[in-house]
Design a protein around this motif. Structure first.
Motif, mmCIF file in Angstrom:
data_model
loop_
_atom_site.group_PDB
_atom_site.id
_atom_site.type_symbol
_atom_site.label_atom_id
_atom_site.label_comp_id
_atom_site.label_asym_id
_atom_site.label_seq_id
_atom_site.Cartn_x
_atom_site.Cartn_y
_atom_site.Cartn_z
ATOM 1 N N ARG A 160 38.585 12.241 74.422
ATOM 2 C CA ARG A 160 39.869 12.786 74.961
ATOM 3 C C ARG A 160 40.468 13.017 73.577
ATOM 4 O O ARG A 160 40.408 12.350 72.552
ATOM 5 C CB ARG A 160 40.591 11.562 75.486
ATOM 6 C CG ARG A 160 40.097 11.394 76.931
ATOM 7 C CD ARG A 160 40.998 10.206 77.514
ATOM 8 N NE ARG A 160 42.275 10.298 77.617
ATOM 9 C CZ ARG A 160 43.288 9.305 77.728
ATOM 10 N NH1 ARG A 160 43.079 8.103 78.046
ATOM 11 N NH2 ARG A 160 44.689 9.729 77.852
ATOM 12 N N LEU A 161 41.449 14.193 73.808
ATOM 13 C CA LEU A 161 42.604 14.276 72.541
ATOM 14 C C LEU A 161 43.646 14.046 73.314
ATOM 15 O O LEU A 161 44.253 14.626 74.129
ATOM 16 C CB LEU A 161 42.288 15.774 72.111
ATOM 17 C CG LEU A 161 40.967 16.484 71.485
ATOM 18 C CD1 LEU A 161 40.917 18.056 71.652
ATOM 19 C CD2 LEU A 161 40.769 15.722 70.019
ATOM 20 N N GLY A 199 42.757 11.624 67.906
ATOM 21 C CA GLY A 199 41.623 11.148 68.854
ATOM 22 C C GLY A 199 40.206 11.521 68.339
ATOM 23 O O GLY A 199 39.012 11.130 68.793
ATOM 24 N N ALA A 200 39.864 12.424 67.473
ATOM 25 C CA ALA A 200 38.744 13.008 67.031
ATOM 26 C C ALA A 200 37.806 11.953 66.405
ATOM 27 O O ALA A 200 38.418 11.443 65.255
ATOM 28 C CB ALA A 200 38.663 14.462 66.513
ATOM 29 N N LEU A 208 46.437 21.752 73.181
ATOM 30 C CA LEU A 208 45.441 21.413 74.322
ATOM 31 C C LEU A 208 45.254 20.096 74.339
ATOM 32 O O LEU A 208 44.468 19.659 75.183
ATOM 33 C CB LEU A 208 43.886 22.254 74.284
ATOM 34 C CG LEU A 208 44.213 23.707 74.584
ATOM 35 C CD1 LEU A 208 42.839 24.403 74.665
ATOM 36 C CD2 LEU A 208 44.730 24.239 76.276
ATOM 37 N N ALA A 209 46.006 19.109 73.637
ATOM 38 C CA ALA A 209 45.682 17.552 73.636
ATOM 39 C C ALA A 209 46.666 17.155 74.597
ATOM 40 O O ALA A 209 47.612 17.896 75.474
ATOM 41 C CB ALA A 209 46.115 17.216 72.470
ATOM 42 N N ILE A 227 41.781 16.832 58.442
ATOM 43 C CA ILE A 227 41.011 15.613 58.896
ATOM 44 C C ILE A 227 41.843 14.298 59.488
ATOM 45 O O ILE A 227 41.453 14.028 60.402
ATOM 46 C CB ILE A 227 39.912 14.946 57.881
ATOM 47 C CG1 ILE A 227 38.567 16.430 57.656
ATOM 48 C CG2 ILE A 227 39.278 13.668 58.485
ATOM 49 C CD1 ILE A 227 37.796 16.035 56.289
ATOM 50 N N LYS A 228 42.902 14.172 58.799
ATOM 51 C CA LYS A 228 43.579 12.921 59.229
ATOM 52 C C LYS A 228 44.402 13.495 60.426
ATOM 53 O O LYS A 228 44.534 12.905 61.236
ATOM 54 C CB LYS A 228 44.649 13.091 58.085
ATOM 55 C CG LYS A 228 45.932 11.959 58.454
ATOM 56 C CD LYS A 228 46.740 11.796 57.249
ATOM 57 C CE LYS A 228 48.007 12.470 57.283
ATOM 58 N NZ LYS A 228 49.235 12.057 56.308
#
Ligand code: UD1
Length: 432
Positions: A151-152, A135-136, A176-177, A128-129
């Motif tokens: 946006r990531l 950016g999530a 894919l960020a 999660i961190k």
């Protein structure tokens, strides 16, 4: 309920071929949905965890074509749902890789919280961190975990511990960020490298997997690929230990000997012989082995997934050994079962103190989890008399044709229905 029935006291001898790595395959299958082109994955182990994950991938709408037992084609362009709430997915730990894969590709995902083997509390705070750093927004509600982002964007992430799952999940999203991600203190297991190699074969830009720092330059999309999964380090290690425990002579084929070094070193230290070839190892033991100290550590240390098997071997070795479990806090549940076969093991906190006995007796035992189940089968292969091992569905989560492969090495083992008294009687008559 299916169970293994085993008549022990027969040395394993011959050759066994190791399948693809389950834990690499779980990450790779999830990563495969991140491309809209067709991906062909080969050397897939045909085990329950993999089949559950494939079912979940199909359930969200991806096209899954099973080319054969060990190969699958996946096309993620047909995915329609970003939510996975299947009851079965809670049974496998790696369901969370779909969270990373979908978050990376679609910037949103909702997945039932993971289950897997009950070997201690298994938090996902590092996953999660990582998602948040990229950016999530992450929410947990009613047993579901939901992640989304406008946006990531790449970031610098330091993991508090070298978590396999968090490292793979962050790689999936960061692939894919936008921009560059750096993961410090990542896990270095062979399957981390395999997942990174697979992502790179689809056009990702990941460097440093297997080292102390992973650098990822995000790309816009991932393309088609054909990829063969690495051999399973733990399946190989399990057969190495079983060979040594039964005073056998086994050539274990289709392995990467380097991945087995921590296991080979311990086996040699206690008196077994381990001969390395390009893609095989031969384990021979001719006498009762000796005692040692083992501490589980992240790779390249001794793997926690080999802890129950090596403890079983040490339960039969000369002298007093200690096994310290540093990764999971509840991984000694098999000790009581081993005690019923005559082993002498005392658990104090995260240390098992093992006083070697010269033989074990056949008994009715029950697999408490995947690797412990394999350890109990190993004990039964050595024990005098007949044993039964229940709850073998745990073992089938991660070992393909375990009974068949052991039979190929001369073991007296059958899979029978526990209610099928005729089959059990027939086995007992056969083995004498
Ligand atoms: C993976 C393997 C499992 C193996 C383990 C360690 C898969 C599907 N499973 O599990 O077979 O036993 O690696 O090699 O590949 N932790 C946290 N917070 C997190 C993540 C982990 O505290 O966010 C802790 C765990 O509780 C544990 C340690 O870190 O004590 C290592 O866990 P991790 O490497 O993440 O294991 P898994 O990925 O669950």
């Amino acid at each position: 309920m299916e169970q293994y029935i085993i008549k022990g006291n027969t040395p394993l001898a011959g050759e066994v071929v190791i399948g693809g790595a389950k834990n690499a395959a779980l990450g790779i299958l999830a990563a495969a949905i991140m491309s809209d082109e067709t991906v062909l994955i080969d050397n897939l182990p045909d085990v329950r965890d993999i089949n559950v994950l494939l079912q979940a991938i199909e359930d969200i709408g991806a096209t899954v074509i099973r080319v054969d037992k060990h190969a699958v084609k996946i096309n993620g362009s047909t995915i329609k749902s970003m939510c996975i709430d299947l009851e079965i997915i809670k049974k496998i730990r790696a369901s969370y890789y779909l969270l990373g894969a979908m978050l990376g590709k679609y910037k949103q995902a909702k997945v039932a919280l993971p289950g897997g083997c009950n070997i201690g509390s298994r938090p996902i705070d590092q996953h999660i961190k990582g998602f948040k750093a990229l950016g999530a927004t992450v929410n947990m509600d009613h047993g579901m975990i939901e992640a989304s982002a406008d946006r990531l964007v790449g970031n610098h992430i330091y993991l508090d511990m070298a978590s396999v799952g968090a490292t793979i999940n962050i790689m999936l999203v960061a692939a894919l960020a936008e921009g560059k991600t750096i993961i410090e203190n990542p896990a270095k297991e062979p399957h981390i490298v395999d997942v990174a190699n697979f992502l790179n074969s689809m056009g990702a830009k990941i460097k440093g997997a297997g080292t102390d720092v992973i650098r990822i330059q995000g790309v816009e999309k991932l393309h088609a690929s054909e990829y063969s999964i690495i051999p399973d380090q733990i399946e190989a290690g399990t057969f190495m230990v079983a060979a040594a425990a039964t005073k056998g002579d086994v050539l274990i084929k289709n392995v990467i000997p380097k991945h087995l070094e921590s296991i080979s070193a311990k086996l040699e230290e206690i008196g077994a012989s381990v001969e390395e070839f390009d893609d095989a190892v031969r384990v021979v033991a001719t006498k009762r082995l000796s005692h040692t100290q083992i501490k589980t550590q992240p790779y390249p240390g001794f793997p926690t997934d080999m802890q129950p098997q090596i403890a079983t071997l040490l339960a039969l070795s000369e002298g007093t050994s200690t096994v310290t479990e540093n990764i999971f806090e509840n991984r000694f549940k098999y000790v009581d079962e081993l005690a019923r076969m005559g082993a002498s093991i005392k658990v104090e906190g995260n240390v098992a103190i093992i006083t070697g006995v010269s033989s074990l007796m056949g008994a009715q035992v029950s697999a408490p989890d995947l690797r412990a189940g394999a350890a109990l089968v190993t004990a039964a292969l050595v024990a005098d008399g007949v044993s039964t091992v229940d709850q073998i569905y745990f073992i089938e989560r991660g070992y393909e044709d375990f009974d068949l492969k052991l039979r190929g090495l001369g073991a007296n083992i059958e899979k029978v229905d526990s209610e099928d008294e005729k089959a059990i009687k027939k086995f007992k008559l056969k083995v004498g």
